[in-house]
Design an enzyme around this catalytic site. Sequence first.
Site, PDB file in Angstrom:
ATOM      1  N   ARG A 445       0.784  -1.164  -0.163  1.00  0.00           N
ATOM      2  CA  ARG A 445       0.125   0.155  -0.041  1.00  0.00           C
ATOM      3  C   ARG A 445       0.965   1.288  -0.012  1.00  0.00           C
ATOM      4  O   ARG A 445       0.210   2.378  -0.185  1.00  0.00           O
ATOM      5  CB  ARG A 445      -0.908   0.025   1.229  1.00  0.00           C
ATOM      6  CG  ARG A 445      -1.704  -1.149   1.360  1.00  0.00           C
ATOM      7  CD  ARG A 445      -2.617  -1.101   2.553  1.00  0.00           C
ATOM      8  NE  ARG A 445      -3.318   0.184   2.896  1.00  0.00           N
ATOM      9  CZ  ARG A 445      -3.625   0.878   3.631  1.00  0.00           C
ATOM     10  NH1 ARG A 445      -3.107   0.360   4.874  1.00  0.00           N
ATOM     11  NH2 ARG A 445      -4.072   1.764   3.971  1.00  0.00           N
ATOM     12  N   ASP A 461      -9.206   1.475   2.535  1.00  0.00           N
ATOM     13  CA  ASP A 461      -9.386   0.164   2.234  1.00  0.00           C
ATOM     14  C   ASP A 461     -10.578  -0.212   1.776  1.00  0.00           C
ATOM     15  O   ASP A 461     -11.792   0.682   1.818  1.00  0.00           O
ATOM     16  CB  ASP A 461      -9.307  -0.298   3.748  1.00  0.00           C
ATOM     17  CG  ASP A 461      -9.358  -1.943   3.960  1.00  0.00           C
ATOM     18  OD1 ASP A 461     -10.750  -2.379   4.032  1.00  0.00           O
ATOM     19  OD2 ASP A 461      -8.462  -2.717   3.607  1.00  0.00           O
ATOM     20  N   ASP A 550      -0.397   0.621  10.545  1.00  0.00           N
ATOM     21  CA  ASP A 550      -0.760   1.872  10.911  1.00  0.00           C
ATOM     22  C   ASP A 550       0.079   2.412  11.686  1.00  0.00           C
ATOM     23  O   ASP A 550       0.588   3.706  11.638  1.00  0.00           O
ATOM     24  CB  ASP A 550      -2.274   1.773  11.385  1.00  0.00           C
ATOM     25  CG  ASP A 550      -3.518   1.741  10.527  1.00  0.00           C
ATOM     26  OD1 ASP A 550      -3.294   2.177   9.361  1.00  0.00           O
ATOM     27  OD2 ASP A 550      -4.206   0.939  10.774  1.00  0.00           O
TER      28      ASP A 550
END
Length: 640
Positions: A445, A461, A550
């Site tokens: 990502r 997402d 994250d």
Amino acid sequence: MQSWRRRKSLWLALSASWLLLVLLGGFSLLRLALPPRPQPGASQGWPRWLDAELLQSFSQPGELPEDAVSPPQAPHGGSCNWEACFDTSKCRGDGLKVFVYPAVGPISETHRRILASIEGSRFYTFSPAGACLLLLLSLDAQTGECSSMPLQWNRGRNHLVLRLRPAPCPRTFQLGQAMVAEASPTVDSFRPGFDVALPFLPEAHPLRGGAPGQLRQHSPQPGVALLALEEERGGWRTADTGSSACPWDGRCEQDPGPGQTQRQETLPNATFCLISGHRPEAASRFLQALQVLAALQEMSPARVLALRQQTQFLWDAYFSSVEKVIHTTLEVIQDRIFGTSAHPSLLWNSPPGALLALSTFSTSPQDFPFYYLQQGSRPEGRFSALIWVGPPGQPPLKLIQAVAGSQHCAQILVLWSNERPLPSRWPETAVPLTVIDGHRKVSDRFYPYSTIRTDAILSLDARSSLSTSEVDFAFLVWQSFPERMVGFLTSSHFWDEAHGGWGYTAERTNEFSMVLTTAAFYHRYYHTLFTHSLPKALRTVADEAPTCVDVLMNFIVAAVTKLPPIKVPYGKQRQEAAPLAPGVPGPRPKPPAPAPDCINQIAAAFGHMPLLSSRLRLDPVLFKDPVSVQRKKYRSLEKP
């Protein structure tokens, strides 16, 4: 008179930068810029802060020296110069790639970790044949014996001998064409323009991370001496704001002159400490000619504050850990190879510094998220949406339509990262839609895909749920804070006293320190940092535990900006059904369990905890105010 004052101020700013480096190593390691003075009538950039006149930035583009390539100086005692002693053709392909010779015999834990740090950096290569620079870490100070010559020495060509401590024994082999990066080198051995001088680091100096500078009082304290000048035999001569600007030899009839302090090893408590390079008496005569005391006495407190801020930035960016000193050395060599275009002065002398402004991304300050204010510009008004589709691999049709409806959306990229085959049909959108076949890893990502054409990225997402109004408002907030992350869902870190480590939670509290990257805006440069600056071991941690991605991305942004993220409003019904992390199914009826191993591994790799907590949420004007809905620009944000 004004011209005389300008000349004095200019000399003072140059001296402050020079003296800082003399203090740390005796020779210049970095090219320092002048601290700022706003130009009359010049644009101060965007945004225009209310306290801009009170707390000015260290450096402004107009005050930085011109970036011009200086011809390398010839080393002492030989005809070797940079062009003759270093083959730059080996560096043109992949840039500065460094091969580190493995240690021979027993080494200390500190040296082992130094080798591991270099091997985990973006400079490292496994192949000596493909290396631009071959690095030999000298173990002289640790073993008491001189290091032996490597088998591939080749007269030292394209070699760097790294000595973090002065060698206790004479060199057993000729350096030849090898560079030396050494702590506190002598005048006779140092070759200007070729070798690199390092500061002498104490044994307890942190390997990575490092503590901030010890300057606690940014304004001059009452009663503290204004200036201290180093003299012979360790003495110091001091002067305060009331001293006359007489010569420093004390032969001034109307004033006895600055006083003499006792001999001491540490610096005296003065606003300015002037340290001579090698001949204190010569520095004293130099000051007599310039009457530096008069210039210092005319300096405003705001100017002193700017100079002190600059010293703290330089310490934190380049000297606060052994790892930063080594990586700064490699960056200096890289600039010598590629010229000043690799790192313009602004990147060296403004936060976050050259180590975090990678030249592999760009050599222009305007391409980074940190310099919009200094450049007098603002981010472009478009963003790219990057939607990560993990298992079970259902196309996010509704999300695509909502994002494509934003007036600021330039393109949508769908990163297909699961085992199911790509769908043959996708919805029609008003903006280009590109599907990328990923490598089935969460870290995909944050790869710097060449297809991303905008500075702003909206990371999503497939299970995220956003309205067009939420996207529009969040993007406008990001344009005001382009160096930070702007998100909808938050989590926070905390110190777990019972377990003696860090933990984090997604429970809703009055504070937060992270935003989930399942729905967040940030600058595309952070993809480059994530992929090319992080050690591979950290990216592996994120791939093995999806919730860690994250944490890792928030660590990167916080470490670079030293600022917390920004939260914007998010619909209640979507917040309750939002997925925890990429690949983790929603809805979630309760907050996730902490993952201390993840956050502690990342904190250990960074060497410190960069996350900062915030209690700020930015809402639109008139948000939930008792006024007519027709007067509100983002009406859908308040729908239940």
